[in-house]
Design a protein around this motif. Structure first.
Motif, mmCIF file in Angstrom:
data_model
loop_
_atom_site.group_PDB
_atom_site.id
_atom_site.type_symbol
_atom_site.label_atom_id
_atom_site.label_comp_id
_atom_site.label_asym_id
_atom_site.label_seq_id
_atom_site.Cartn_x
_atom_site.Cartn_y
_atom_site.Cartn_z
ATOM 1 N N UNK A 4 29.751 39.666 21.812
ATOM 2 C CA UNK A 4 29.363 38.929 20.603
ATOM 3 C C UNK A 4 30.232 39.313 19.404
ATOM 4 N N UNK A 5 30.876 40.465 19.441
ATOM 5 C CA UNK A 5 31.671 40.915 18.301
ATOM 6 C C UNK A 5 32.932 40.074 18.129
ATOM 7 N N UNK A 6 33.603 39.726 19.204
ATOM 8 C CA UNK A 6 34.846 38.960 19.118
ATOM 9 C C UNK A 6 34.621 37.569 18.526
ATOM 10 N N UNK A 7 33.643 36.793 19.009
ATOM 11 C CA UNK A 7 33.431 35.481 18.394
ATOM 12 C C UNK A 7 33.050 35.575 16.911
ATOM 13 N N UNK A 8 32.287 36.590 16.533
ATOM 14 C CA UNK A 8 31.919 36.754 15.122
ATOM 15 C C UNK A 8 33.143 37.094 14.272
ATOM 16 N N UNK A 9 34.003 37.932 14.803
ATOM 17 C CA UNK A 9 35.221 38.289 14.089
ATOM 18 C C UNK A 9 36.124 37.072 13.921
ATOM 19 N N UNK A 10 36.276 36.284 14.947
ATOM 20 C CA UNK A 10 37.092 35.066 14.858
ATOM 21 C C UNK A 10 36.506 34.077 13.863
ATOM 22 N N UNK A 11 35.192 33.935 13.859
ATOM 23 C CA UNK A 11 34.547 33.026 12.911
ATOM 24 C C UNK A 11 34.757 33.493 11.477
ATOM 25 N N UNK A 12 34.681 34.791 11.259
ATOM 26 C CA UNK A 12 34.890 35.344 9.922
ATOM 27 C C UNK A 12 36.330 35.124 9.468
ATOM 28 N N UNK A 13 37.279 35.296 10.375
ATOM 29 C CA UNK A 13 38.688 35.097 10.030
ATOM 30 C C UNK A 13 38.958 33.640 9.691
ATOM 31 N N UNK A 14 38.383 32.723 10.435
ATOM 32 C CA UNK A 14 38.573 31.305 10.155
ATOM 33 C C UNK A 14 37.919 30.917 8.835
ATOM 34 N N UNK A 15 36.781 31.518 8.541
ATOM 35 C CA UNK A 15 36.097 31.228 7.283
ATOM 36 C C UNK A 15 36.909 31.682 6.084
ATOM 37 N N UNK A 16 37.583 32.810 6.188
ATOM 38 C CA UNK A 16 38.392 33.322 5.083
ATOM 39 C C UNK A 16 39.674 32.522 4.906
ATOM 40 N N UNK A 17 40.158 31.913 5.938
ATOM 41 C CA UNK A 17 41.417 31.173 5.862
ATOM 42 C C UNK A 17 41.328 30.009 4.892
ATOM 43 N N UNK A 18 40.187 29.396 4.762
ATOM 44 C CA UNK A 18 40.046 28.245 3.886
ATOM 45 C C UNK A 18 39.423 28.547 2.544
ATOM 46 N N UNK A 19 39.198 29.793 2.223
ATOM 47 C CA UNK A 19 38.471 30.117 0.994
ATOM 48 C C UNK A 19 39.358 30.106 -0.250
ATOM 49 N N UNK A 20 40.666 30.012 -0.111
ATOM 50 C CA UNK A 20 41.554 29.942 -1.258
ATOM 51 C C UNK A 20 42.003 31.294 -1.795
ATOM 52 N N UNK A 21 41.596 32.368 -1.173
ATOM 53 C CA UNK A 21 42.045 33.682 -1.617
ATOM 54 C C UNK A 21 43.508 33.869 -1.256
ATOM 55 N N UNK A 22 44.237 34.463 -2.167
ATOM 56 C CA UNK A 22 45.631 34.767 -1.900
ATOM 57 C C UNK A 22 45.972 36.077 -2.573
ATOM 58 N N UNK A 23 46.885 36.842 -2.006
ATOM 59 C CA UNK A 23 47.237 38.135 -2.591
ATOM 60 C C UNK A 23 47.867 37.964 -3.971
ATOM 61 N N UNK A 24 47.459 38.811 -4.907
ATOM 62 C CA UNK A 24 47.989 38.714 -6.268
ATOM 63 C C UNK A 24 49.476 39.018 -6.298
#
Length: 165
Positions: A4-24
């Motif tokens: 269950x850890x791998x699918x949760x980690x992948x979901x979290x990574x995909x969620x962050x990809x579209x959040x608009x955060x970018x390194x300063x």
């Protein structure tokens, strides 16, 4: 548990990809923020605290700019007050507070584009040796200067990271 850890980690990574955060500081030394910060000239600041603060800021901004686009004006307020007081009215603890009001001035237009404050404080033990107490006060002054300079440069970096303020 592992399955269950791998699918949760992948979901979290995909969620962050579209959040608009970018390194300063994307792009390193040639990125937008780094090049903008290197174009900031730090105006002279009076007294010992001012000398320490100006040197700390120049170091963090990448040195003296050859072609400045901005000027950073800084006003410092340094306060040393007694906190712990014994029955014989002797101070046993001091608090050193350093506050900075700073303004970023666009040199082309002369307009203040950023007006903000930064500050920090430190506790100092007052001991029987006057030399040790003065050394502790000076050490606190130097530490506070670096902390406040870091706060100022972080705020300037955040300001510079936005396309147009």
């Amino acid at each position: 548990m592992r399955s269950t850890a791998l699918p949760l980690l992948l979901a979290a990574m995909l969620g962050c990809a579209g959040c608009g955060l970018r390194p300063m500081y994307a792009g390193g030394g040639s990125g937008q923020v780094a090049t903008s910060l290197s174009a900031v000239q730090v105006a002279a600041i009076p007294e010992k605290n001012g000398w320490l603060m100006r040197n700390a800021l120049v170091d963090r901004l990448g040195g003296e700019p050859s072609a400045a686009q901005y000027r950073l004006d800084v006003e410092l307020d340094d306060d040393l007050s007694g906190l712990g007081i014994r029955g014989d009215s002797a101070v046993t603890r001091e608090r050193r507070t350093l506050r900075a009001r700073y303004q970023l001035v666009d040199l082309k237009s002369g307009l203040v584009v950023l007006d903000a404050t930064a500050g920090s404080d430190a506790g100092i033990d007052v001991v029987s040796s006057e030399y040790a107490t003065v050394a502790a006060e000076n050490s606190a002054q130097e530490r506070l200067t670096t902390v406040v300079a870091d706060q100022i440069v972080s705020r300037l970096g955040l300001f510079m990271s936005h396309p147009r303020r």
